[in-house]
Design an enzyme around this catalytic site. Sequence first.
Site, PDB file in Angstrom:
ATOM      1  N   GLU A   1      25.872  57.247  87.650  1.00  0.00           N
ATOM      2  CA  GLU A   1      26.883  58.119  87.057  1.00  0.00           C
ATOM      3  C   GLU A   1      28.239  58.014  87.763  1.00  0.00           C
ATOM      4  OE1 GLU A   1      23.796  59.071  87.844  1.00  0.00           O
ATOM      5  OE2 GLU A   1      23.750  60.793  89.153  1.00  0.00           O
TER       6      GLU A   1
ATOM      7  N   LYS B   1      12.943  61.828  93.710  1.00  0.00           N
ATOM      8  CA  LYS B   1      12.435  60.543  93.178  1.00  0.00           C
ATOM      9  C   LYS B   1      11.008  60.288  93.647  1.00  0.00           C
ATOM     10  CE  LYS B   1      16.388  61.030  91.703  1.00  0.00           C
ATOM     11  NZ  LYS B   1      16.459  61.864  90.472  1.00  0.00           N
TER      12      LYS B   1
ATOM     13  N   ASP C   1      15.291  59.027  85.179  1.00  0.00           N
ATOM     14  CA  ASP C   1      16.617  58.667  85.678  1.00  0.00           C
ATOM     15  C   ASP C   1      16.481  58.026  87.066  1.00  0.00           C
ATOM     16  OD1 ASP C   1      19.684  60.421  86.589  1.00  0.00           O
ATOM     17  OD2 ASP C   1      19.379  58.427  85.729  1.00  0.00           O
TER      18      ASP C   1
ATOM     19  N   ASP D   1      14.180  63.793  86.516  1.00  0.00           N
ATOM     20  CA  ASP D   1      15.469  63.650  87.207  1.00  0.00           C
ATOM     21  C   ASP D   1      15.493  64.478  88.476  1.00  0.00           C
ATOM     22  OD1 ASP D   1      18.978  64.248  86.388  1.00  0.00           O
ATOM     23  OD2 ASP D   1      18.008  62.710  87.620  1.00  0.00           O
TER      24      ASP D   1
HETATM   25  N1  LIG Z   1       9.670  69.480  93.183  1.00  0.00           N
HETATM   26  C1  LIG Z   1      10.803  69.808  92.574  1.00  0.00           C
HETATM   27  N2  LIG Z   1      10.768  70.612  91.518  1.00  0.00           N
HETATM   28  C2  LIG Z   1      11.896  70.927  90.920  1.00  0.00           C
HETATM   29  N3  LIG Z   1      13.116  70.506  91.296  1.00  0.00           N
HETATM   30  C3  LIG Z   1      13.164  69.694  92.345  1.00  0.00           C
HETATM   31  C4  LIG Z   1      12.044  69.329  93.020  1.00  0.00           C
HETATM   32  N4  LIG Z   1      12.410  68.533  94.018  1.00  0.00           N
HETATM   33  C5  LIG Z   1      13.727  68.443  93.987  1.00  0.00           C
HETATM   34  N5  LIG Z   1      14.193  69.117  92.983  1.00  0.00           N
HETATM   35  C6  LIG Z   1      15.566  69.222  92.623  1.00  0.00           C
HETATM   36  C7  LIG Z   1      16.309  68.101  93.304  1.00  0.00           C
HETATM   37  O1  LIG Z   1      17.273  67.613  92.359  1.00  0.00           O
HETATM   38  C8  LIG Z   1      17.999  66.551  92.841  1.00  0.00           C
HETATM   39  C9  LIG Z   1      17.285  65.281  92.420  1.00  0.00           C
HETATM   40  N6  LIG Z   1      18.259  64.248  91.990  1.00  0.00           N
HETATM   41  C10 LIG Z   1      18.786  63.407  92.886  1.00  0.00           C
HETATM   42  O2  LIG Z   1      18.481  63.489  94.064  1.00  0.00           O
HETATM   43  C11 LIG Z   1      19.809  62.401  92.433  1.00  0.00           C
HETATM   44  C12 LIG Z   1      20.552  61.731  93.405  1.00  0.00           C
HETATM   45  C13 LIG Z   1      21.531  60.802  93.028  1.00  0.00           C
HETATM   46  C14 LIG Z   1      22.319  60.091  94.059  1.00  0.00           C
HETATM   47  C15 LIG Z   1      22.728  60.762  95.218  1.00  0.00           C
HETATM   48  C16 LIG Z   1      23.473  60.091  96.173  1.00  0.00           C
HETATM   49  C17 LIG Z   1      23.842  58.755  95.980  1.00  0.00           C
HETATM   50  F1  LIG Z   1      24.578  58.119  96.910  1.00  0.00           F
HETATM   51  C18 LIG Z   1      23.443  58.088  94.830  1.00  0.00           C
HETATM   52  C19 LIG Z   1      22.678  58.755  93.868  1.00  0.00           C
HETATM   53  C20 LIG Z   1      21.775  60.540  91.669  1.00  0.00           C
HETATM   54  C21 LIG Z   1      21.016  61.204  90.714  1.00  0.00           C
HETATM   55  O3  LIG Z   1      21.226  60.973  89.386  1.00  0.00           O
HETATM   56  C22 LIG Z   1      20.032  62.135  91.077  1.00  0.00           C
HETATM   57  O4  LIG Z   1      19.313  62.725  90.079  1.00  0.00           O
HETATM   58 MG   LIG Z   2      19.630  61.693  88.229  1.00  0.00          MG
END
Ligand SMILES: Nc1ncnc2c1ncn2CCOCCNC(=O)c1cc(-c2ccc(F)cc2)cc(O)c1O
Ligand SMILES: [Mg+2]
Length: 214
Positions: A199, A144, A169, A141
């Site tokens: 969500e 992406k 996810d 999660d």
């Molecule tokens: N290399 C690494 N190691 C560890 N941690 C790390 C890493 N790299 C990053 N991270 C942490 C980054 O965490 C955030 C990732 N999640 C998302 O970006 C996300 C975005 C949306 C979304 C946003 C906007 C919309 F319009 C529509 C949907 C919905 C979701 O359900 C999401 O999960």
């Molecule tokens: Mg997510």
Amino acid sequence: TGSSRPQRMLKAVQKNATKGDPQSVISAIDYYCRHKEWAMNVGDEKGLILDSVLTEVNPSMALELGTYCGYSSVRIARLLSPNSKLITVEFNPAFAAIARQIIAYAGLQDKVTIVEGPSADLIPKMKERFGLKSFDFVFLDHWKDRYVPDTKLLEECGLLKKGTVLLADNVICPGAPEYLKYVRNNPRYESRYYKSYLEYTKAEDGLEKSVFLG
Ligand SMILES: Nc1ncnc2c1ncn2CCOCCNC(=O)c1cc(-c2ccc(F)cc2)cc(O)c1O
Ligand SMILES: [Mg+2]
């Protein structure tokens, strides 16, 4: 400067949830994010799919990549058997700090270890750091475009075993097209898509469940 979205989410938990009651923490976050301020938790609809896969797998060692505020860490840890553990990796220290407090509010701090840093650096250190052989369950999660490289890294580091379940996810929104190609055209995985919704919205999204065949 004012508070951040994660800080406001923590306040909503402290105000509306019961200390030591994971379900009330989940409900407080879902209420806040549906009616007050959207946030990127896996949420209540995809959360039910996560719950059902977890109940089926009943993992002893679970890994989560991308903690954010700890919503899915609470969903996962509340369903773990005694002595089972969740390791969750978060890149952003501010997110990790809030997650630690939300997980503790739910009373699940003994089952969850939050590790801060980039997944690419932390995955290769997992075995030595936590004395573990492999994971039974992985929830992807985080960024992406890290789903494919980190899945390959988990394979290369021998952290997946025959039957390990990967659950990803956002394979539709924001989308992880390379990941879908990787697991769906790969003889080492048995993959299945669970259609749901982004969500707290009506947009399509879903979870991809992939069983590692060894
Ligand atoms: N290399 C690494 N190691 C560890 N941690 C790390 C890493 N790299 C990053 N991270 C942490 C980054 O965490 C955030 C990732 N999640 C998302 O970006 C996300 C975005 C949306 C979304 C946003 C906007 C919309 F319009 C529509 C949907 C919905 C979701 O359900 C999401 O999960
Ligand atoms: Mg997510």
